[in-house]
Design a protein around this motif. Sequence first.
Motif, mmCIF file in Angstrom:
data_model
loop_
_atom_site.group_PDB
_atom_site.id
_atom_site.type_symbol
_atom_site.label_atom_id
_atom_site.label_comp_id
_atom_site.label_asym_id
_atom_site.label_seq_id
_atom_site.Cartn_x
_atom_site.Cartn_y
_atom_site.Cartn_z
ATOM 1 N N LEU B 52 0.841 -1.198 0.053
ATOM 2 C CA LEU B 52 -0.058 0.086 0.113
ATOM 3 C C LEU B 52 0.823 1.054 0.203
ATOM 4 O O LEU B 52 0.683 2.094 -0.880
ATOM 5 C CB LEU B 52 -0.951 -0.036 1.273
ATOM 6 C CG LEU B 52 -2.230 1.030 1.244
ATOM 7 C CD1 LEU B 52 -3.323 0.327 0.303
ATOM 8 C CD2 LEU B 52 -2.706 1.209 2.567
ATOM 9 N N ASN B 53 2.109 1.349 0.806
ATOM 10 C CA ASN B 53 2.710 2.343 0.844
ATOM 11 C C ASN B 53 3.441 2.511 -0.545
ATOM 12 O O ASN B 53 3.881 3.618 -0.718
ATOM 13 C CB ASN B 53 3.898 2.158 1.970
ATOM 14 C CG ASN B 53 3.210 2.554 3.377
ATOM 15 O OD1 ASN B 53 2.414 3.376 3.564
ATOM 16 N ND2 ASN B 53 3.728 1.794 4.357
ATOM 17 N N MET B 54 3.644 1.485 -1.156
ATOM 18 C CA MET B 54 4.530 1.977 -2.396
ATOM 19 C C MET B 54 3.456 2.097 -3.530
ATOM 20 O O MET B 54 3.802 3.415 -4.250
ATOM 21 C CB MET B 54 4.999 0.233 -3.061
ATOM 22 C CG MET B 54 6.059 -0.189 -2.228
ATOM 23 S SD MET B 54 6.981 -1.551 -2.997
ATOM 24 C CE MET B 54 5.875 -2.506 -3.337
ATOM 25 N N ILE B 55 2.257 2.097 -3.167
ATOM 26 C CA ILE B 55 1.159 2.483 -4.306
ATOM 27 C C ILE B 55 1.027 4.050 -3.898
ATOM 28 O O ILE B 55 0.924 4.942 -4.722
ATOM 29 C CB ILE B 55 -0.258 1.818 -4.113
ATOM 30 C CG1 ILE B 55 -0.228 0.389 -4.562
ATOM 31 C CG2 ILE B 55 -1.294 2.450 -5.007
ATOM 32 C CD1 ILE B 55 -1.596 -0.324 -4.065
ATOM 33 N N ALA B 56 1.196 4.486 -2.482
ATOM 34 C CA ALA B 56 1.145 5.682 -2.086
ATOM 35 C C ALA B 56 2.211 6.603 -2.481
ATOM 36 O O ALA B 56 2.416 7.672 -2.533
ATOM 37 C CB ALA B 56 1.034 5.751 -0.661
ATOM 38 N N PRO B 76 5.053 10.503 -3.034
ATOM 39 C CA PRO B 76 3.433 10.825 -2.536
ATOM 40 C C PRO B 76 2.808 12.101 -3.397
ATOM 41 O O PRO B 76 3.398 12.835 -4.097
ATOM 42 C CB PRO B 76 3.621 11.114 -1.047
ATOM 43 C CG PRO B 76 4.972 11.282 -0.901
ATOM 44 C CD PRO B 76 5.641 10.793 -1.932
ATOM 45 N N GLY B 77 1.485 11.800 -3.575
ATOM 46 C CA GLY B 77 0.706 12.986 -4.056
ATOM 47 C C GLY B 77 -0.721 12.846 -3.973
ATOM 48 O O GLY B 77 -1.158 11.883 -3.343
ATOM 49 N N ALA B 78 -1.382 14.132 -4.382
ATOM 50 C CA ALA B 78 -2.757 14.333 -4.018
ATOM 51 C C ALA B 78 -3.806 13.443 -4.894
ATOM 52 O O ALA B 78 -5.121 13.478 -4.603
ATOM 53 C CB ALA B 78 -3.180 15.871 -3.919
ATOM 54 N N ASP B 79 -3.171 12.647 -5.593
ATOM 55 C CA ASP B 79 -4.144 12.121 -6.704
ATOM 56 C C ASP B 79 -4.286 10.511 -5.969
ATOM 57 O O ASP B 79 -5.213 9.676 -6.306
ATOM 58 C CB ASP B 79 -3.367 11.548 -8.086
ATOM 59 C CG ASP B 79 -1.983 10.989 -7.976
ATOM 60 O OD1 ASP B 79 -1.439 11.309 -6.800
ATOM 61 O OD2 ASP B 79 -1.585 10.290 -8.989
ATOM 62 N N LEU B 159 -6.519 4.936 -0.555
ATOM 63 C CA LEU B 159 -5.864 3.970 0.033
ATOM 64 C C LEU B 159 -5.913 3.839 1.526
ATOM 65 O O LEU B 159 -5.886 5.116 2.191
ATOM 66 C CB LEU B 159 -4.252 4.027 -0.234
ATOM 67 C CG LEU B 159 -3.797 4.483 -1.640
ATOM 68 C CD1 LEU B 159 -2.464 4.705 -1.866
ATOM 69 C CD2 LEU B 159 -4.249 3.041 -2.487
ATOM 70 N N MET B 160 -6.502 2.782 2.229
ATOM 71 C CA MET B 160 -6.847 2.637 3.532
ATOM 72 C C MET B 160 -5.959 1.527 4.128
ATOM 73 O O MET B 160 -5.931 0.396 3.771
ATOM 74 C CB MET B 160 -8.349 2.528 3.663
ATOM 75 C CG MET B 160 -8.986 3.448 3.081
ATOM 76 S SD MET B 160 -10.865 3.202 3.403
ATOM 77 C CE MET B 160 -11.238 4.787 4.118
ATOM 78 N N ASP B 161 -5.186 2.031 5.332
ATOM 79 C CA ASP B 161 -4.306 1.189 5.880
ATOM 80 C C ASP B 161 -4.820 0.685 7.235
ATOM 81 O O ASP B 161 -4.656 1.245 8.403
ATOM 82 C CB ASP B 161 -2.941 1.813 6.139
ATOM 83 C CG ASP B 161 -1.751 1.053 6.607
ATOM 84 O OD1 ASP B 161 -2.245 -0.516 6.772
ATOM 85 O OD2 ASP B 161 -0.814 1.290 7.075
ATOM 86 N N GLU B 162 -5.672 -0.183 7.340
ATOM 87 C CA GLU B 162 -6.298 -0.925 8.533
ATOM 88 C C GLU B 162 -6.832 0.397 9.398
ATOM 89 O O GLU B 162 -6.519 0.691 10.489
ATOM 90 C CB GLU B 162 -5.278 -1.652 9.373
ATOM 91 C CG GLU B 162 -4.696 -2.574 8.791
ATOM 92 C CD GLU B 162 -4.094 -3.810 9.547
ATOM 93 O OE1 GLU B 162 -4.653 -4.075 10.798
ATOM 94 O OE2 GLU B 162 -3.042 -4.371 9.475
#
Lengths: 266, 260
Positions: B52-56, B76-79, B159-162
């Motif tokens: 997830l952090n890699m996608i972010a 990271p970016g606002a998209d 993206l939601m991390d638990e």
Amino acid sequence: MLHLIRRGERLVVPFLLIIGWEIFSRSGLLPAALLPAPSIVLHSWADWAFAIDGSSQTYSGHWLSDALASCLRVLTGYAIATASGVLLGIAIGWWRWVERTIEPTVQMIRPIPPVSWIPLAIIWFGIADKPAIFLVFLGAFFPILLNTIHGVKTSDRNLIRAAAMMGATEQQMLRQVIFPAALPSIMAGLRIGIGSAWMLTVTAEMVAVKSGIGYVLWDSYYFLRYDLVLAAMVSIGLLGYGTDLLLKLLMQSTLRWQRGQTVQGR
Amino acid sequence: MAAIEIRNAVKIYQDQQRKRDLLALDTVNLTVEKNDFLCLLGPSGCGKSTLLNMIAGFESVSSGEILVDGKPVTGPGADRGMVFQQPTLMPWLTVWENIAFHLKLRGVHKAARREEAQLYIDMVGLTGFENHYPNELSGGMASRVGIARALLLNPAVILMDEPFAALDAQTRMDMQEELVAIWQKHQGTVVFVTHSVEEALVLGTKIAVMSCRPGRLGELIPLDLPYPRDITEAAFNDRKRHILARFKAEADKARKSAAA
């Protein structure tokens, strides 16, 4: 009623101290000139402030200008220390290369007591406001700097991530995330700094300046006027207390968001 | 075009002290379609947060690539709106200022920020708490702020991390239900990391099951159960049994390989 008792609580200790001191001075155990009674100190102080009977001789009626002279030195040196300490502290805390190049030097200068700069301060700046301002700056700079660095370094990494996620540039990050996150720590540094600032103004005035409350204190000592020495000491205490109170108010208004974080939830 | 495309993504951490490399994610391939609600499901330490952090854009891929809306991720970016495990709200800003922080960074003036924030405040049910500070909020309310803040970015993916891991069971159920309602109304692509089988089954249109050490993507399970989902229903339990059986098989395999 309870409220009044609560307010009175803080006055009990000073009141008892003054009464005890008055009784001790009047008992004759020590020569009266060595430890003037509070009533005498108050009398000389009143003359120093309002020129009631000329008992403080050349200082009669000069308290306000003496206090202002000291305050101005404190304020100038403190303002320079605050601006440079916060800016440099953020830079050291944020950029590793600044930390590596500057911090060792800073840490080497820090243990040198500010008072030991007096000889250099006098030959560089002469006998006037400048050496005092320089000393105040030195005294206030390090606590502000170190607390700022600490505040930046301990600011929540996740907040930085959140801001990056919302598209913050580096400059926005520093101004809108790092600075406010470090603010509680910076404020702690400011409060330590104001204490050092007063200590060093008075020290400088005793040695390198010909005005201000510290000068009156030292000069009165030469003329064996211990009542004025004591009046000057109390003046410094009160002025220091006043500036700290102002800082506390500033803290309460800028750190409003921290309210309700005490253990008792008050 | 797919919302997210992950091609042969590998993540290797260098363990400086022990002088060896640790393979955290092993060749992950995954495509997330627009308006998918994908749950990344796996036990702790299986690399799902890393993915997830890699996608972010908080972490880089060691090899392979990740595309969001066809563009490779470089940082990271606002998209990509992220909702973190902890609410991570700026403690010195009020609820509405936290939600509208992105607009402040873009230099939008105050009245417009306030107005736009209100839309999202109402959406997540925080009306009346606009001027509260984060330390005056309960855990559930703080995660609502985190969700509203991500929604306001109007991102291509969320993206939601638990995000509900720290909430009590009752609040978590309420939040799950509301998240589904918001997602249905708002539409959008969601990637949701969780270690709870039940949470994944309640929320997702697809579940990607991950296995451990190294993190690998296992089965991709599509879910066609209607919302809101009934956790006592037979169809729900069938899926749950299936996933739990897979987990058990994985754990046995891991134990055997550790013993060998």
